[in-house]
Write a protein that holds these residues in place. Sequence first.
Motif, PDB file in Angstrom:
ATOM      1  N   GLN A 185      -7.051  11.149   0.178  1.00  0.00           N
ATOM      2  CA  GLN A 185      -7.261  10.873   1.538  1.00  0.00           C
ATOM      3  C   GLN A 185      -6.396   9.549   2.268  1.00  0.00           C
ATOM      4  O   GLN A 185      -6.429   8.713   1.595  1.00  0.00           O
ATOM      5  N   LEU A 186      -6.057   9.787   3.213  1.00  0.00           N
ATOM      6  CA  LEU A 186      -5.055   8.656   4.079  1.00  0.00           C
ATOM      7  C   LEU A 186      -5.308   8.997   5.512  1.00  0.00           C
ATOM      8  O   LEU A 186      -5.889  10.114   5.978  1.00  0.00           O
ATOM      9  N   ARG A 187      -5.048   7.484   6.203  1.00  0.00           N
ATOM     10  CA  ARG A 187      -5.198   7.728   7.605  1.00  0.00           C
ATOM     11  C   ARG A 187      -3.795   7.190   8.277  1.00  0.00           C
ATOM     12  O   ARG A 187      -3.168   6.079   7.554  1.00  0.00           O
ATOM     13  N   VAL A 188      -3.373   7.619   9.029  1.00  0.00           N
ATOM     14  CA  VAL A 188      -1.968   7.382   9.808  1.00  0.00           C
ATOM     15  C   VAL A 188      -2.335   6.665  11.099  1.00  0.00           C
ATOM     16  O   VAL A 188      -2.886   7.480  11.973  1.00  0.00           O
ATOM     17  N   ASP A 189      -1.548   5.634  11.425  1.00  0.00           N
ATOM     18  CA  ASP A 189      -1.640   4.997  12.784  1.00  0.00           C
ATOM     19  C   ASP A 189      -0.510   5.753  13.658  1.00  0.00           C
ATOM     20  O   ASP A 189       0.596   5.379  13.391  1.00  0.00           O
ATOM     21  N   PRO A 190      -0.879   6.618  14.754  1.00  0.00           N
ATOM     22  CA  PRO A 190       0.311   7.495  15.252  1.00  0.00           C
ATOM     23  C   PRO A 190       1.077   6.311  16.165  1.00  0.00           C
ATOM     24  O   PRO A 190       2.068   6.513  16.699  1.00  0.00           O
ATOM     25  N   GLU A 191       0.613   5.180  16.358  1.00  0.00           N
ATOM     26  CA  GLU A 191       1.313   4.162  17.190  1.00  0.00           C
ATOM     27  C   GLU A 191       2.303   3.262  16.226  1.00  0.00           C
ATOM     28  O   GLU A 191       3.112   2.521  16.798  1.00  0.00           O
ATOM     29  N   ASP A 192       2.164   3.320  14.842  1.00  0.00           N
ATOM     30  CA  ASP A 192       2.828   2.349  13.848  1.00  0.00           C
ATOM     31  C   ASP A 192       2.875   3.135  12.466  1.00  0.00           C
ATOM     32  O   ASP A 192       1.625   3.054  11.964  1.00  0.00           O
ATOM     33  N   LEU A 193       4.060   3.453  12.178  1.00  0.00           N
ATOM     34  CA  LEU A 193       4.385   4.288  10.889  1.00  0.00           C
ATOM     35  C   LEU A 193       4.560   3.352   9.758  1.00  0.00           C
ATOM     36  O   LEU A 193       4.862   3.795   8.646  1.00  0.00           O
ATOM     37  N   SER A 194       4.556   2.110  10.082  1.00  0.00           N
ATOM     38  CA  SER A 194       4.884   1.140   9.153  1.00  0.00           C
ATOM     39  C   SER A 194       4.127   1.234   7.662  1.00  0.00           C
ATOM     40  O   SER A 194       4.640   0.889   6.629  1.00  0.00           O
ATOM     41  N   HIS A 195       2.571   1.508   8.014  1.00  0.00           N
ATOM     42  CA  HIS A 195       1.801   1.464   6.925  1.00  0.00           C
ATOM     43  C   HIS A 195       0.755   2.508   7.051  1.00  0.00           C
ATOM     44  O   HIS A 195       0.867   3.096   8.148  1.00  0.00           O
ATOM     45  N   VAL A 196       0.337   3.240   5.997  1.00  0.00           N
ATOM     46  CA  VAL A 196      -0.894   3.996   6.160  1.00  0.00           C
ATOM     47  C   VAL A 196      -1.892   3.434   5.233  1.00  0.00           C
ATOM     48  O   VAL A 196      -1.857   2.510   4.523  1.00  0.00           O
ATOM     49  N   SER A 197      -3.410   3.814   5.535  1.00  0.00           N
ATOM     50  CA  SER A 197      -4.328   3.576   4.603  1.00  0.00           C
ATOM     51  C   SER A 197      -4.915   4.600   3.776  1.00  0.00           C
ATOM     52  O   SER A 197      -4.789   5.699   4.066  1.00  0.00           O
ATOM     53  N   VAL A 198      -4.822   4.288   2.481  1.00  0.00           N
ATOM     54  CA  VAL A 198      -5.129   5.268   1.492  1.00  0.00           C
ATOM     55  C   VAL A 198      -6.494   5.045   0.933  1.00  0.00           C
ATOM     56  O   VAL A 198      -6.952   3.975   0.556  1.00  0.00           O
ATOM     57  N   CYS A 199      -7.301   6.001   0.507  1.00  0.00           N
ATOM     58  CA  CYS A 199      -8.595   5.947  -0.123  1.00  0.00           C
ATOM     59  C   CYS A 199      -8.636   6.061  -1.462  1.00  0.00           C
ATOM     60  O   CYS A 199      -8.208   7.397  -1.904  1.00  0.00           O
ATOM     61  N   LEU A 200      -8.878   4.919  -2.252  1.00  0.00           N
ATOM     62  CA  LEU A 200      -8.719   5.123  -3.674  1.00  0.00           C
ATOM     63  C   LEU A 200     -10.035   4.458  -4.147  1.00  0.00           C
ATOM     64  O   LEU A 200     -10.648   3.350  -4.053  1.00  0.00           O
ATOM     65  N   ASP A 201     -10.908   5.453  -4.874  1.00  0.00           N
ATOM     66  CA  ASP A 201     -12.281   5.210  -5.469  1.00  0.00           C
ATOM     67  C   ASP A 201     -13.206   4.372  -4.446  1.00  0.00           C
ATOM     68  O   ASP A 201     -13.614   3.129  -4.662  1.00  0.00           O
ATOM     69  N   HIS A 202     -13.177   5.122  -3.213  1.00  0.00           N
ATOM     70  CA  HIS A 202     -14.143   4.693  -2.326  1.00  0.00           C
ATOM     71  C   HIS A 202     -13.508   3.531  -1.515  1.00  0.00           C
ATOM     72  O   HIS A 202     -14.428   2.836  -0.621  1.00  0.00           O
ATOM     73  N   ARG A 262      12.755   0.998   5.502  1.00  0.00           N
ATOM     74  CA  ARG A 262      12.628   0.193   6.809  1.00  0.00           C
ATOM     75  C   ARG A 262      13.239   0.678   8.062  1.00  0.00           C
ATOM     76  O   ARG A 262      12.760   0.092   9.088  1.00  0.00           O
ATOM     77  N   ALA A 263      13.845   2.068   8.002  1.00  0.00           N
ATOM     78  CA  ALA A 263      14.242   2.586   9.146  1.00  0.00           C
ATOM     79  C   ALA A 263      13.199   2.681  10.220  1.00  0.00           C
ATOM     80  O   ALA A 263      13.156   3.016  11.412  1.00  0.00           O
ATOM     81  N   VAL A 264      11.974   3.092   9.444  1.00  0.00           N
ATOM     82  CA  VAL A 264      10.797   3.711  10.218  1.00  0.00           C
ATOM     83  C   VAL A 264       9.879   2.654  10.736  1.00  0.00           C
ATOM     84  O   VAL A 264       8.683   2.982  11.489  1.00  0.00           O
ATOM     85  N   TRP A 265       9.779   1.307  10.273  1.00  0.00           N
ATOM     86  CA  TRP A 265       8.998   0.438  10.505  1.00  0.00           C
ATOM     87  C   TRP A 265       8.841   0.017  11.895  1.00  0.00           C
ATOM     88  O   TRP A 265      10.056  -0.167  12.702  1.00  0.00           O
ATOM     89  N   GLY A 266       7.516   0.105  12.696  1.00  0.00           N
ATOM     90  CA  GLY A 266       7.384  -0.272  13.855  1.00  0.00           C
ATOM     91  C   GLY A 266       7.564   1.157  14.842  1.00  0.00           C
ATOM     92  O   GLY A 266       7.472   0.598  15.931  1.00  0.00           O
ATOM     93  N   LEU A 267       7.956   2.234  14.183  1.00  0.00           N
ATOM     94  CA  LEU A 267       8.137   3.495  14.803  1.00  0.00           C
ATOM     95  C   LEU A 267       6.713   4.131  15.254  1.00  0.00           C
ATOM     96  O   LEU A 267       5.848   4.011  14.179  1.00  0.00           O
ATOM     97  N   SER A 268       6.513   4.538  16.370  1.00  0.00           N
ATOM     98  CA  SER A 268       5.379   5.390  16.506  1.00  0.00           C
ATOM     99  C   SER A 268       5.732   6.903  15.968  1.00  0.00           C
ATOM    100  O   SER A 268       6.682   7.256  16.070  1.00  0.00           O
ATOM    101  N   LEU A 269       4.648   7.688  15.936  1.00  0.00           N
ATOM    102  CA  LEU A 269       4.767   8.991  15.595  1.00  0.00           C
ATOM    103  C   LEU A 269       5.442   9.713  16.547  1.00  0.00           C
ATOM    104  O   LEU A 269       6.451  10.606  16.133  1.00  0.00           O
ATOM    105  N   GLU A 270       5.475   9.784  17.767  1.00  0.00           N
ATOM    106  CA  GLU A 270       5.933  10.258  18.977  1.00  0.00           C
ATOM    107  C   GLU A 270       7.546   9.958  18.753  1.00  0.00           C
ATOM    108  O   GLU A 270       8.132  10.791  19.188  1.00  0.00           O
ATOM    109  N   GLU A 271       7.593   8.832  18.813  1.00  0.00           N
ATOM    110  CA  GLU A 271       9.317   8.259  18.610  1.00  0.00           C
ATOM    111  C   GLU A 271      10.016   8.679  17.378  1.00  0.00           C
ATOM    112  O   GLU A 271      11.001   9.341  17.395  1.00  0.00           O
TER     113      GLU A 271
END
Length: 714
Positions: free
Chosen positions: A553-570, A580-589
Amino acid sequence: MMQHFRLSETDCLQIAGVQHRLVRSDRSGSIWARLDQDHIRLAFTGTELLQCLGGPDTRLLRGHFSHSAALRRLRCDLQYLATCEPQKRRQALWQETWAKFFLDMAATGETSRTERSVKRVIPELERRVNEAEASGQDVGRAPRAGQTYVSFRAPCARSLLDWVRRYEAGGRSPLVFLRKRRLNAASPTLMAEAESLLAECVVGYLDRNQPTQEDIIKAVADRFAAVNAARREAGTTQLRVPSARTVRRRIKALDPFEVEAQRKGLEAARRKFGFYEEGLSADYPLQRIEMDEWLIDIASLLGDSGALDGLPAEIRSRMEVGRRWICVALDCATRCVLGFRIVPTPNTDDVILTLHLITQDKTRLAEAAGCQSSWDQAGGIGVLVTDQGSAFAAELFRMAVVDLGATYEAPPAGVPKLRARIERLFRTFGQQLAPMLIGRTFGNSVERGDYPSEKWAALTDDELARIFTLFIVDIYHNTPHAGLKGETPANAWKRLSAEQGVTPPPDANTRRVVFGLPHTRKLDRHGLRVFGINYTCPALQEALLRGHAGDVQLRVDPEDLSHVSVCLDHEWVSAQAVPRAVWGLSLEEWQSIVRELRMRFKAEAVVSERIIREARAKIRAIDAHARQLRRLQPMQLPEGALRRAENHLYLGLRIGPEESAATGDLDRRGDRQAAGHDSLLADAIGPDQPVGAPPASVVPVQPFSGNEEWDYNA
């Protein structure tokens, strides 16, 4: 302006897994000490702390060292409700609803904390709880005959009282219901005389000198020692001395209202357990936030954002006409509006987006609307108060509030005075803003008369969003407010935030967990791929080495694709985007960039990351202004649209620096083959190449067609 956050000695700042406690906090900043090496200190100004919280390895755990948080950790090993199994989460929220409604009835004198009294009100409590739970389950579906509702059997009076005690002891968080503490063995029953002595000593806790529990434990030991000495001289059986744990349980069993009244006074108890005519008071920003929805007194044109702006008036008049709703969050201490969303109908997704706006600086949004004042009122949430509408009663919304570390309150329905401030704001909208706009519907048919509201409807969603932003930021925030004794909301925020501080906003990881888009992915040697982007971190690499199987399971911030949050062992960890080309980009961009490159380079063999960066700069310059206002307007995203986009638009998308695992191979530069199936945009994106003819080794590819069948599991 220098940021001043309201911090507590019970807060924990965790940086790269190392915990720090707060040593000092004032307007100049804060000082933190490591738990394992107290001589090591870190100092942050407010601005530096805010930047630190945006990092992937920084967590601010509010109240982590408090008694209630420690109790929750003893009972439950989860930090977020989002990590819990749906059935257990639903039951925990159901138990919380029972506890809240009981506390409401106890505060109004309808019942007391005795089993006999609780038995009398169980039927009424069950009716209220079932009504609230059914309302929450109705979100997103039209009422139809035969629909099913998930319900639970009502608890007995003793169980309910136990739930209430645990709920209060755990800081009013439903996490305390997720796992019961298991005691090793039952305590032996005390003799009647011992019970009497213990009760006499425990009553000493109800003193205006406010003795601590440790003081009472010592008093019990001294009293029993004296009595046992006399019994030894008389040759009678010694009394068993109650343990410190037993004394604490007896103290916790005392009536909370009586404890507050005896130790701090009746007025203090009334403030804590009762409602004022205008709701509970708030002393500092974000301590108490009221949130509600209002049907806007304006008939407007219903259409997608921007679609109707360029049409002439005669064509606009033939469009569908209706009224939008506005969901608003208001800070009680300063009367500042912390965020709003204009929506077609009340729904859970949009109230959660409004919740997100509370935690964000909205100055860029105000600038996009043409405001001259800033809209920097933002931070963490203390207590959130709503009505019992279905959007607020929904499980997803209540889960988001809990995972943000906030306290949720839903006063009884039909008593608007308990949310007086937000109701007053809606009257302000109706009395001051609506008269300035065409298509006004008025409060009722008598006031409206023969005014042709629908016929004169002319405003679109874009215009409504800009109008409300301008009115709130430039007019309402800068107008003297009677509830603030003539002070403006903007000045009240500046004064109180400087004097009292502001609750810090959630860290980046928590923000993604609560507000991010949920996805499920398979873990492979490249990490996790989302929207054609590879993400990795040490925790994922370790999970791969351990042979982690199944979906992640993971969560994506649609306003910033630099990182995602991943669920490992709760546990939720941050994973970083490899390219690095996508750092700071939003999903819409990112979607716009991929579409543009698909069209421009579908016949080319090689496209470099430099071209991606150039396209990124152009797209941001073109529509950055419009994107801000879209955050306030109805967002029409058909169900499954993101999944379809991944199946077609992001098909085979891989991007990364040269000679990295993200490209799909680890070969040397000289041995690398021509771009093919695994390269970016499925056709090819490789390293920068000189302008001219493509290398001979490059095999031309067919132009992209949206009708082709693709396999995303590449």
